[in-house]
Each structure stands twice: as C-alpha cells, then as structure tokens.
Motif scaffolding. Structure first.
Motif, mmCIF file in Angstrom:
data_model
loop_
_atom_site.group_PDB
_atom_site.id
_atom_site.type_symbol
_atom_site.label_atom_id
_atom_site.label_comp_id
_atom_site.label_asym_id
_atom_site.label_seq_id
_atom_site.Cartn_x
_atom_site.Cartn_y
_atom_site.Cartn_z
ATOM 1 N N GLU A 34 0.841 -1.191 0.000
ATOM 2 C CA GLU A 34 0.000 0.000 0.000
ATOM 3 C C GLU A 34 0.881 1.248 0.000
ATOM 4 O O GLU A 34 1.667 1.467 0.917
ATOM 5 N N GLU A 66 -7.320 8.161 -0.231
ATOM 6 C CA GLU A 66 -7.990 8.298 1.058
ATOM 7 C C GLU A 66 -7.102 9.130 1.976
ATOM 8 O O GLU A 66 -5.947 8.773 2.217
ATOM 9 N N SER A 87 -3.476 7.628 1.463
ATOM 10 C CA SER A 87 -3.337 6.254 0.986
ATOM 11 C C SER A 87 -3.832 6.187 -0.459
ATOM 12 O O SER A 87 -4.968 6.570 -0.755
ATOM 13 N N ILE A 89 -5.153 4.352 -3.700
ATOM 14 C CA ILE A 89 -5.895 3.157 -4.078
ATOM 15 C C ILE A 89 -5.556 2.838 -5.532
ATOM 16 O O ILE A 89 -5.857 3.613 -6.431
ATOM 17 N N ARG A 90 -4.913 1.724 -5.749
ATOM 18 C CA ARG A 90 -4.458 1.268 -7.068
ATOM 19 C C ARG A 90 -3.707 2.381 -7.814
ATOM 20 O O ARG A 90 -4.226 2.970 -8.767
#
Length: 128
Positions: A34, A66, A87, A89-90
């Motif tokens: 991540e 996020e 964070s 995401i993909r």
C-alpha cells in the motif's frame, strides 16, 4: 508615533504565508503493498484539493485516494502534532512513475498555496 499603513516597494505576489511542508513516501499493509504519502506542515484541505486534482475521476495518478489524519509522535512545547497520510488506491504506474508522482504533488501543492516541500526518507521524517 504615527504608524505606516503601507510598506515601501513592490507588493508581494501572494499575501498568504508560505508553508514549509515535510513529506515522505511510506509503504504500509501486510506485504508493504500500500503506497502512502505522509505530510507534516500542510493543512487537510490543501492536501484534499491536491489529490482531488491529481486523481481526477480515477484516471489520474491513482484510482482513488484516502486522506487520513494521524497523531504524530513529535511533541514540542508541550503540544502534540498531527500529520496527514494519503493512501493511494491502485496507483497508476503506467501514467507516471513514483518520482513523477512526487513532482506532480509538489507542483500542485505549490500551485494551490505558496509553499516549499522537502522530501525526506521515512527514517529522517519520523525523527525530525
């Protein structure tokens, strides 16, 4: 004594206070899969606007982002500090590499608010 209501010389381009932002890249999760960007010195809305611009509708640097506020371990003058973690995401590495992502983030932060961004390694960031 009479106070001056103006300053001599050319007025500043932007009257907002210049921020000094410390940033780093962290890998989290069970398998360190991540991607997380961590900022100290920036306010939350600036970071939200930055990543809203860079992510777009999911076809930018990642499918989504996020934003989380984390408690920082640094205490100065009896006050606790906070840091902002984003964070990804993909992340879309076909769009740009990790180095290009840092350049895009820095340029967008500077476009939205006058600031200087300093990128640190994770060990130096946590021990500043």
């Amino acid at each position: 004594m009479k106070r001056k209501l103006y300053h001599r010389g050319r007025p500043p381009k932007d009257r907002r206070i210049c921020l000094s932002i410390a940033a780093t890249i962290d890998y989290r999760g069970d398998n360190d899969d991540e991607l997380v960007f961590v900022f100290r010195g920036a306010y939350k809305q600036l970071v939200i606007d930055t990543f809203r611009f860079l992510v777009g509708r999911g076809d930018g640097i990642a499918a989504g982002a996020e934003v989380l506020i984390e408690h920082d371990c640094i205490r100065r003058n009896g006050k606790g500090f906070w840091r902002i973690a984003v964070s990804m995401i993909r992340p879309n590495f076909h769009f740009c590499s990790l180095k290009d992502m840092t350049l895009l983030i820095e340029a967008t932060l500077h476009r939205l608010h006058p600031c200087t961004v300093t990128w640190f390694t994770i060990n130096k960031f946590l021990n500043i």
